[in-house]
Write an enzyme that holds these catalytic residues in place. Sequence first.
Site: not given
Length: 358
Positions: A63-64
């Site tokens: 993810c980020s």
Amino acid sequence: MISGDNLWDSIKKDNNVFLLDVREPSEFAEFKIPGAVNIPLSQLFMPGSQTHLPKDKKIVTICSHGNRSMVATFALAQNGLESTSLVGGMSLWNQVLSAITLKENDTTIIQVEKIGKGCLSHIIGSNGEAVVIDPTYPPSKYIEFAQKEGLKITCVIDTHQHADHVSAAKDLSQMTGAKLYLSKLEEYKLESQQTVDGDTISFGSKQLKAIHTPGHTPGSMSFVLNDKYVFSGDILFVEGIGRPDLRDQAEEFAAKLYDTLHNKLLKFGDDVKIFPTHHGEGVIPTKDGIFYTTVQNAKKLPLLDLGQAEFVSKVVSITTPRPMNYSMIIKINKGVIPVPPMQIPDLEMGPNRCSIRM
């Protein structure tokens, strides 16, 4: 969990890794690890969403920043699928550096790639000394790479004020005691040796010669070694040319870019190797794993067969999204505002967007 460095090692070794990106589709479309498959976290909890996930591969969730990917590992575990989460997500993936060494006769060139962005730096060695061109964060890795080849860094150079990544040139020069060289024509607010056209920088038994190559920025410098190698910054890439619009003078800069390309860089012999400071997505390195082009190949780029007026018109008409946070990054690299190192990964998040191509 798995670190970015360990994930990169697994990808290089083809260790049967399945990359599962659990961000939203809009985030994934903007910036991703090549080969990753996108299933948003919210969908992972829906019946049947995991049907097509492999049971014979090492699943790495992404993810980020590493939060959603951790939740994803629990969602997968509920269905009997083991997985690991990428530490720091795409933010820290952008900070992974990898080095490959090219040795030709008495010349040693270590190309350092910032894997997540395609940024390229170069460590050039001679008689135990080294010059570093366009270093990125973390600077300590350059010391490590140089030491592996028995080199001490004595000079650090930035070819221009970068817009897509925070320069590590000042920090690396301070860590090593090396001289810092910056273009006199780029209006830096940092103490340095100011470089102008025709200057030479000595290290070991060799010299780099600076040539003023405006077009991407007004004060950009390229550096020539032995009339065989050119380190072109963001002027000429393997797949394209530097964009002239990041300082809001696109037409003027495009005309200078044309002159730089045709009357300076492409005037070198056809076999001269050109090492850029970036490569775009999908660009394939040479069989040695190094990203470079030659003058002969560069002459074949579509935009370089146009006359000046047509070139300027065409280049100005090409619209490409600007690098994320580019205006702040320019100010940081200029020396106008400081930045805590912990903020750099988020500032740099996203693809490099300093080139244009047909």
